[in-house]
Write a protein that holds these residues in place. Structure first.
Motif, PDB file in Angstrom:
ATOM      1  N   GLY A   1       0.805  -1.213   0.000  1.00 37.62           N
ATOM      2  CA  GLY A   1       0.000   0.000   0.000  1.00 37.62           C
ATOM      3  C   GLY A   1       0.835   1.258   0.000  1.00 37.62           C
ATOM      4  N   ASP A   2       2.088   1.139  -0.431  1.00 40.54           N
ATOM      5  CA  ASP A   2       2.981   2.293  -0.518  1.00 40.54           C
ATOM      6  C   ASP A   2       3.053   2.756  -1.969  1.00 40.54           C
ATOM      7  N   GLY A   3       3.046   4.053  -2.179  1.00 39.68           N
ATOM      8  CA  GLY A   3       3.138   4.587  -3.530  1.00 39.68           C
ATOM      9  C   GLY A   3       2.671   6.022  -3.569  1.00 39.68           C
ATOM     10  N   THR A   4       1.885   6.332  -4.568  1.00 36.88           N
ATOM     11  CA  THR A   4       1.437   7.713  -4.747  1.00 36.88           C
ATOM     12  C   THR A   4       0.076   7.743  -5.423  1.00 36.88           C
ATOM     13  N   VAL A   5      -0.591   8.863  -5.239  1.00 36.93           N
ATOM     14  CA  VAL A   5      -1.801   9.145  -6.000  1.00 36.93           C
ATOM     15  C   VAL A   5      -1.557  10.487  -6.688  1.00 36.93           C
ATOM     16  N   ILE A   6      -1.751  10.493  -7.993  1.00 33.77           N
ATOM     17  CA  ILE A   6      -1.529  11.686  -8.804  1.00 33.77           C
ATOM     18  C   ILE A   6      -2.879  12.163  -9.307  1.00 33.77           C
ATOM     19  N   THR A   7      -3.135  13.455  -9.161  1.00 34.77           N
ATOM     20  CA  THR A   7      -4.409  14.028  -9.587  1.00 34.77           C
ATOM     21  C   THR A   7      -4.152  15.176 -10.540  1.00 34.77           C
ATOM     22  N   SER A   8      -4.905  15.210 -11.624  1.00 35.29           N
ATOM     23  CA  SER A   8      -4.835  16.303 -12.579  1.00 35.29           C
ATOM     24  C   SER A   8      -6.237  16.881 -12.722  1.00 35.29           C
ATOM     25  N   ILE A   9      -6.361  18.144 -12.382  1.00 35.34           N
ATOM     26  CA  ILE A   9      -7.658  18.821 -12.464  1.00 35.34           C
ATOM     27  C   ILE A   9      -7.631  19.774 -13.651  1.00 35.34           C
ATOM     28  N   HIS A  10      -8.516  19.529 -14.597  1.00 40.92           N
ATOM     29  CA  HIS A  10      -8.565  20.313 -15.832  1.00 40.92           C
ATOM     30  C   HIS A  10      -9.745  21.275 -15.801  1.00 40.92           C
ATOM     31  N   GLY A  11      -9.426  22.552 -16.007  1.00 48.05           N
ATOM     32  CA  GLY A  11     -10.452  23.580 -16.123  1.00 48.05           C
ATOM     33  C   GLY A  11     -10.511  24.079 -17.553  1.00 48.05           C
ATOM     34  N   ARG A  12     -11.240  25.151 -17.766  1.00 52.61           N
ATOM     35  CA  ARG A  12     -11.354  25.688 -19.129  1.00 52.61           C
ATOM     36  C   ARG A  12     -10.054  26.295 -19.628  1.00 52.61           C
ATOM     37  N   SER A  13      -9.310  26.961 -18.744  1.00 50.82           N
ATOM     38  CA  SER A  13      -8.112  27.669 -19.202  1.00 50.82           C
ATOM     39  C   SER A  13      -6.822  27.175 -18.556  1.00 50.82           C
ATOM     40  N   GLU A  14      -6.896  26.220 -17.657  1.00 54.50           N
ATOM     41  CA  GLU A  14      -5.693  25.725 -17.006  1.00 54.50           C
ATOM     42  C   GLU A  14      -5.883  24.296 -16.505  1.00 54.50           C
ATOM     43  N   ALA A  15      -4.768  23.686 -16.206  1.00 52.54           N
ATOM     44  CA  ALA A  15      -4.779  22.345 -15.598  1.00 52.54           C
ATOM     45  C   ALA A  15      -3.774  22.356 -14.451  1.00 52.54           C
ATOM     46  N   ARG A  16      -4.134  21.723 -13.369  1.00 52.56           N
ATOM     47  CA  ARG A  16      -3.254  21.621 -12.210  1.00 52.56           C
ATOM     48  C   ARG A  16      -3.052  20.153 -11.879  1.00 52.56           C
ATOM     49  N   THR A  17      -1.826  19.824 -11.498  1.00 54.72           N
ATOM     50  CA  THR A  17      -1.498  18.436 -11.181  1.00 54.72           C
ATOM     51  C   THR A  17      -0.920  18.371  -9.777  1.00 54.72           C
ATOM     52  N   TYR A  18      -1.367  17.367  -9.006  1.00 59.51           N
ATOM     53  CA  TYR A  18      -0.934  17.184  -7.636  1.00 59.51           C
ATOM     54  C   TYR A  18      -0.494  15.737  -7.439  1.00 59.51           C
ATOM     55  N   ALA A  19       0.474  15.534  -6.551  1.00 53.11           N
ATOM     56  CA  ALA A  19       0.917  14.187  -6.183  1.00 53.11           C
ATOM     57  C   ALA A  19       0.933  14.100  -4.662  1.00 53.11           C
ATOM     58  N   LYS A  20       0.392  13.005  -4.146  1.00 55.75           N
ATOM     59  CA  LYS A  20       0.372  12.776  -2.703  1.00 55.75           C
ATOM     60  C   LYS A  20       0.948  11.397  -2.416  1.00 55.75           C
ATOM     61  N   THR A  21       1.753  11.314  -1.371  1.00 49.64           N
ATOM     62  CA  THR A  21       2.383  10.056  -0.989  1.00 49.64           C
ATOM     63  C   THR A  21       1.409   9.207  -0.185  1.00 49.64           C
ATOM     64  N   ILE A  22       1.350   7.930  -0.543  1.00 53.78           N
ATOM     65  CA  ILE A  22       0.517   6.964   0.167  1.00 53.78           C
ATOM     66  C   ILE A  22       1.448   5.987   0.878  1.00 53.78           C
ATOM     67  N   SER A  23       1.194   5.732   2.149  1.00 51.70           N
ATOM     68  CA  SER A  23       1.985   4.781   2.929  1.00 51.70           C
ATOM     69  C   SER A  23       1.031   3.874   3.700  1.00 51.70           C
ATOM     70  N   ALA A  24       1.164   2.576   3.478  1.00 55.74           N
ATOM     71  CA  ALA A  24       0.289   1.586   4.129  1.00 55.74           C
ATOM     72  C   ALA A  24      -1.183   1.907   3.873  1.00 55.74           C
ATOM     73  N   TRP A  25      -1.501   2.247   2.643  1.00 54.94           N
ATOM     74  CA  TRP A  25      -2.858   2.535   2.164  1.00 54.94           C
ATOM     75  C   TRP A  25      -3.437   3.815   2.754  1.00 54.94           C
ATOM     76  N   ARG A  26      -2.620   4.640   3.422  1.00 50.86           N
ATOM     77  CA  ARG A  26      -3.099   5.880   4.030  1.00 50.86           C
ATOM     78  C   ARG A  26      -2.240   7.053   3.559  1.00 50.86           C
ATOM     79  N   CYS A  27      -2.819   8.261   3.674  1.00 49.17           N
ATOM     80  CA  CYS A  27      -2.115   9.472   3.266  1.00 49.17           C
ATOM     81  C   CYS A  27      -2.145  10.471   4.420  1.00 49.17           C
TER      82      CYS A  27
END
Length: 137
Positions: free
Chosen positions: A94-120
């Motif tokens: 359960g170790d790794g990451t979750v990456i999120t990309s939020i797309h709007g009309r004029s921009e996109a933002r990307t986030y990464a969060k660390t996951i450890s033992a299935w929790r953040c």
């Protein structure tokens, strides 16, 4: 009648192929499942297999993607096209990451969060939680 002859010809060809393959087998060859031809260092092979299993446990094997429209509200919920996404990449622990990309009309933002033992340690969005849950199985 042609179908019967075709099936009969196929059976004869398969039987001939079986005879040819049997004759090509090397003299003294063992049957599948015969353990008499295993190397004497079976203990070494067991250690290799254990090392490979330990290495595979840390490989990113649990993957899930959740797509959604981050800005959809009310009656517009189906108009956005689900261009935003959260991707969970996790190993057996359960170790790794979750990456999120939020797309709007004029921009996109990307986030990464660390996951450890299935929790953040950081708060996860509902979509990120869903991606981690799907990756976990």
């Amino acid at each position: 009648m042609n179908t019967v002859l075709s099936v009969l010809a196929l059976l004869v060809a398969l039987a001939s192929l079986g005879l040819v393959l049997q004759q090509r087998r090397a003299p003294g060859a063992t049957e599948p499942g015969d353990v008499s031809d295993l190397p004497e260092d079976a203990l070494g092979l067991r250690h290799e297999v254990a090392a490979l299993r330990a290495e595979a446990a840390t490989a990113l094997q649990h993957l899930a993607v959740v797509r959604y429209d981050a800005y959809a509200r009310g009656s517009d919920a189906n108009l956005g096209g689900a261009l935003s996404w959260s991707l969970a990449l996790l190993d057996d622990h359960g170790d790794g990451t979750v990456i999120t990309s939020i797309h709007g009309r004029s921009e996109a933002r990307t986030y990464a969060k660390t996951i450890s033992a299935w929790r953040c340690d950081q708060p996860l969005s509902p979509e990120e939680e869903e991606a981690v849950g799907q990756a976990r199985g």
